[in-house]
Write a protein that holds these residues in place. Structure first.
Motif, short mmCIF file in Angstrom:
data_model
loop_
_atom_site.label_atom_id
_atom_site.label_comp_id
_atom_site.label_asym_id
_atom_site.label_seq_id
_atom_site.Cartn_x
_atom_site.Cartn_y
_atom_site.Cartn_z
N ARG A 40 2.21 6.64 -7.05
CA ARG A 40 1.23 7.63 -7.48
C ARG A 40 1.76 9.05 -7.34
O ARG A 40 1.59 9.88 -8.23
CB ARG A 40 -0.05 7.46 -6.67
CG ARG A 40 -1.19 8.32 -7.16
CD ARG A 40 -2.48 8.01 -6.41
NE ARG A 40 -2.40 8.37 -5.01
CZ ARG A 40 -2.65 9.61 -4.56
NH1 ARG A 40 -3.00 10.55 -5.38
NH2 ARG A 40 -2.56 9.87 -3.27
N GLN A 56 0.83 -1.20 0.00
CA GLN A 56 0.00 0.00 0.00
C GLN A 56 0.87 1.26 0.00
O GLN A 56 0.61 2.21 -0.74
CB GLN A 56 -0.93 -0.01 1.21
CG GLN A 56 -1.90 1.16 1.27
CD GLN A 56 -2.92 1.12 0.15
OE1 GLN A 56 -3.28 0.06 -0.34
NE2 GLN A 56 -3.40 2.27 -0.25
N GLN A 112 1.27 4.20 -3.01
CA GLN A 112 1.11 5.65 -2.82
C GLN A 112 2.34 6.40 -3.31
O GLN A 112 2.24 7.46 -3.93
CB GLN A 112 0.86 5.97 -1.34
CG GLN A 112 -0.44 5.44 -0.81
CD GLN A 112 -1.65 6.04 -1.49
OE1 GLN A 112 -1.64 7.19 -1.88
NE2 GLN A 112 -2.69 5.25 -1.64
#
Length: 44
Positions: free
Chosen positions: A19, A12, A16
């Motif tokens: 991104r 996770q 991030q």
């Protein structure tokens, strides 16, 4: 090794990071920090 032997991972967090890097590349040369911050906080 840890990714195969432990029941948890950092997928996770790495997603991030990827991104944020994409947003930074997309705005390179025209976006300032305030715009980058808004894009990061407002996207899903």
């Amino acid at each position: 090794t840890a990714g195969l032997s432990l029941p948890w991972n950092s997928g996770q967090a790495e997603g991030q990071n990827t991104r944020v890097k994409l947003l930074k590349r997309r705005g390179y040369g025209r976006a300032n920090f305030d715009l980058l911050r808004k894009l990061i906080l407002l996207q899903d």
